[in-house]
Design a protein around this motif. Structure first.
Motif, PDB file in Angstrom:
ATOM      1  N   THR A  18      44.820  40.066  38.734  1.00 49.44           N
ATOM      2  CA  THR A  18      45.146  39.164  37.637  1.00 49.44           C
ATOM      3  C   THR A  18      43.908  38.396  37.184  1.00 49.44           C
ATOM      4  O   THR A  18      43.078  38.000  37.999  1.00 49.44           O
ATOM      5  CB  THR A  18      46.221  38.152  38.089  1.00 49.44           C
ATOM      6  N   ASP A  19      43.785  38.174  35.877  1.00 46.67           N
ATOM      7  CA  ASP A  19      42.672  37.395  35.340  1.00 46.67           C
ATOM      8  C   ASP A  19      42.779  35.947  35.825  1.00 46.67           C
ATOM      9  O   ASP A  19      43.871  35.388  35.887  1.00 46.67           O
ATOM     10  CB  ASP A  19      42.694  37.431  33.815  1.00 46.67           C
ATOM     11  N   TYR A  20      41.659  35.345  36.155  1.00 49.10           N
ATOM     12  CA  TYR A  20      41.670  33.996  36.712  1.00 49.10           C
ATOM     13  C   TYR A  20      42.276  32.971  35.757  1.00 49.10           C
ATOM     14  O   TYR A  20      42.884  31.985  36.193  1.00 49.10           O
ATOM     15  CB  TYR A  20      40.270  33.572  37.173  1.00 49.10           C
ATOM     16  N   LYS A  21      42.174  33.182  34.459  1.00 49.80           N
ATOM     17  CA  LYS A  21      42.753  32.228  33.501  1.00 49.80           C
ATOM     18  C   LYS A  21      44.281  32.258  33.567  1.00 49.80           C
ATOM     19  O   LYS A  21      44.934  31.223  33.454  1.00 49.80           O
ATOM     20  CB  LYS A  21      42.261  32.525  32.085  1.00 49.80           C
ATOM     21  N   VAL A  37      47.284  35.403  47.418  1.00 49.75           N
ATOM     22  CA  VAL A  37      46.946  36.580  46.631  1.00 49.75           C
ATOM     23  C   VAL A  37      47.425  37.801  47.406  1.00 49.75           C
ATOM     24  O   VAL A  37      47.165  37.931  48.597  1.00 49.75           O
ATOM     25  CB  VAL A  37      45.427  36.668  46.373  1.00 49.75           C
ATOM     26  N   VAL A  38      48.173  38.669  46.709  1.00 47.41           N
ATOM     27  CA  VAL A  38      48.751  39.844  47.359  1.00 47.41           C
ATOM     28  C   VAL A  38      48.255  41.122  46.706  1.00 47.41           C
ATOM     29  O   VAL A  38      47.853  41.128  45.544  1.00 47.41           O
ATOM     30  CB  VAL A  38      50.298  39.795  47.336  1.00 47.41           C
ATOM     31  N   ASP A  39      48.325  42.205  47.485  1.00 46.71           N
ATOM     32  CA  ASP A  39      47.971  43.517  46.936  1.00 46.71           C
ATOM     33  C   ASP A  39      49.234  44.197  46.429  1.00 46.71           C
ATOM     34  O   ASP A  39      50.313  43.593  46.416  1.00 46.71           O
ATOM     35  CB  ASP A  39      47.227  44.369  47.972  1.00 46.71           C
ATOM     36  N   GLY A  40      49.125  45.447  46.025  1.00 49.28           N
ATOM     37  CA  GLY A  40      50.254  46.184  45.463  1.00 49.28           C
ATOM     38  C   GLY A  40      51.437  46.329  46.394  1.00 49.28           C
ATOM     39  O   GLY A  40      52.576  46.459  45.944  1.00 49.28           O
ATOM     40  N   SER A  41      51.214  46.267  47.702  1.00 49.61           N
ATOM     41  CA  SER A  41      52.318  46.390  48.653  1.00 49.61           C
ATOM     42  C   SER A  41      52.885  45.036  49.067  1.00 49.61           C
ATOM     43  O   SER A  41      53.798  44.967  49.883  1.00 49.61           O
ATOM     44  CB  SER A  41      51.866  47.165  49.900  1.00 49.61           C
ATOM     45  N   GLY A  42      52.330  43.955  48.521  1.00 51.01           N
ATOM     46  CA  GLY A  42      52.822  42.620  48.838  1.00 51.01           C
ATOM     47  C   GLY A  42      52.166  41.975  50.042  1.00 51.01           C
ATOM     48  O   GLY A  42      52.545  40.882  50.442  1.00 51.01           O
ATOM     49  N   PRO A  64      36.072  37.898  31.412  1.00 44.37           N
ATOM     50  CA  PRO A  64      37.232  38.314  32.191  1.00 44.37           C
ATOM     51  C   PRO A  64      36.840  38.495  33.671  1.00 44.37           C
ATOM     52  O   PRO A  64      35.956  39.281  33.984  1.00 44.37           O
ATOM     53  CB  PRO A  64      37.639  39.649  31.560  1.00 44.37           C
ATOM     54  N   VAL A  65      37.481  37.725  34.529  1.00 44.72           N
ATOM     55  CA  VAL A  65      37.199  37.778  35.964  1.00 44.72           C
ATOM     56  C   VAL A  65      38.535  37.837  36.693  1.00 44.72           C
ATOM     57  O   VAL A  65      39.449  37.070  36.397  1.00 44.72           O
ATOM     58  CB  VAL A  65      36.404  36.534  36.427  1.00 44.72           C
ATOM     59  N   GLU A  66      38.637  38.766  37.634  1.00 46.67           N
ATOM     60  CA  GLU A  66      39.880  38.913  38.381  1.00 46.67           C
ATOM     61  C   GLU A  66      39.942  37.926  39.532  1.00 46.67           C
ATOM     62  O   GLU A  66      38.929  37.537  40.102  1.00 46.67           O
ATOM     63  CB  GLU A  66      40.000  40.340  38.920  1.00 46.67           C
ATOM     64  N   VAL A  67      41.168  37.556  39.870  1.00 50.77           N
ATOM     65  CA  VAL A  67      41.428  36.651  40.982  1.00 50.77           C
ATOM     66  C   VAL A  67      40.739  37.147  42.260  1.00 50.77           C
ATOM     67  O   VAL A  67      40.184  36.355  43.028  1.00 50.77           O
ATOM     68  CB  VAL A  67      42.951  36.502  41.196  1.00 50.77           C
ATOM     69  N   GLY A  68      40.751  38.457  42.475  1.00 46.61           N
ATOM     70  CA  GLY A  68      40.127  39.031  43.662  1.00 46.61           C
ATOM     71  C   GLY A  68      38.651  38.715  43.791  1.00 46.61           C
ATOM     72  O   GLY A  68      38.094  38.749  44.891  1.00 46.61           O
ATOM     73  N   ASP A  69      38.003  38.366  42.673  1.00 46.65           N
ATOM     74  CA  ASP A  69      36.573  38.032  42.695  1.00 46.65           C
ATOM     75  C   ASP A  69      36.302  36.579  43.063  1.00 46.65           C
ATOM     76  O   ASP A  69      35.159  36.226  43.368  1.00 46.65           O
ATOM     77  CB  ASP A  69      35.935  38.335  41.338  1.00 46.65           C
ATOM     78  N   VAL A  70      37.325  35.719  43.015  1.00 51.03           N
ATOM     79  CA  VAL A  70      37.115  34.291  43.284  1.00 51.03           C
ATOM     80  C   VAL A  70      37.980  33.760  44.426  1.00 51.03           C
ATOM     81  O   VAL A  70      37.841  32.610  44.814  1.00 51.03           O
ATOM     82  CB  VAL A  70      37.330  33.439  42.007  1.00 51.03           C
ATOM     83  N   MET A  71      38.836  34.582  44.989  1.00 48.05           N
ATOM     84  CA  MET A  71      39.727  34.143  46.072  1.00 48.05           C
ATOM     85  C   MET A  71      38.959  34.024  47.392  1.00 48.05           C
ATOM     86  O   MET A  71      37.866  34.559  47.540  1.00 48.05           O
ATOM     87  CB  MET A  71      40.876  35.131  46.253  1.00 48.05           C
ATOM     88  N   HIS A  72      39.562  33.303  48.335  1.00 46.38           N
ATOM     89  CA  HIS A  72      39.021  33.205  49.694  1.00 46.38           C
ATOM     90  C   HIS A  72      39.607  34.324  50.539  1.00 46.38           C
ATOM     91  O   HIS A  72      40.818  34.563  50.508  1.00 46.38           O
ATOM     92  CB  HIS A  72      39.395  31.865  50.331  1.00 46.38           C
ATOM     93  N   THR A  73      38.747  34.984  51.273  1.00 41.03           N
ATOM     94  CA  THR A  73      39.183  36.052  52.161  1.00 41.03           C
ATOM     95  C   THR A  73      38.211  36.120  53.326  1.00 41.03           C
ATOM     96  O   THR A  73      37.038  35.774  53.148  1.00 41.03           O
ATOM     97  CB  THR A  73      39.252  37.404  51.400  1.00 41.03           C
TER      98      THR A  73
END
Length: 130
Positions: A18-21, A37-42, A64-73
């Motif tokens: 998902t886009d960060y906005k 933040v979840v992947d396709g399988s939840g 355009p920046v995806e949530v996956g690029d700014v999330m903590h992991t």
């Protein structure tokens, strides 16, 4: 007291693509400070804090920046039957504001516990002993 006693069940989640906005809009509409933040399988793959999005907006502007690029992991999860004191200790030690709650290490999310939930627990404890 256990995590299940104070967690918020069935938390709002967001897909890593998902886009960060859009994530910011979800947080604003639902008055949230954290989104698992979840992947396709939840499965839980990260955690997104409001401040992550504020930094992304300042750094990326309209790109355009995806949530996956700014999330903590990686994300730390906790089981619902864990003592609430252990959740406080983990959040304090890791300096994090929430823990996704899962019975199977993050494959199936059953809740989220946040600093606000812990303050509710403290209020209840003080009311009983005060």
């Amino acid at each position: 007291m256990q995590v299940r006693d104070y967690m918020s069940p069935t938390p709002v989640t967001i897909d890593a693509g998902t886009d960060y906005k859009e994530a910011f809009d979800v947080m604003e509409q639902k008055d949230l400070h954290h989104l698992p933040v979840v992947d396709g399988s939840g499965s839980v793959v990260g955690i997104l804090a409001r401040r992550d999005l504020q930094l992304a907006a300042r750094y990326f502007h309209e790109a355009p920046v995806e949530v996956g690029d700014v999330m903590h992991t990686p994300v730390t999860t906790i089981a619902p039957d864990t003592a609430l004191a252990a959740a406080v200790e983990r959040m304090s030690a890791d300096r994090i504001g929430c823990l996704p709650v899962s019975e199977d290490g993050g494959k199936h999310l059953v809740g989220i516990i946040t600093e606000t939930d812990l303050l509710r627990a403290l209020r209840d404890l003080l009311a009983r002993h005060g």
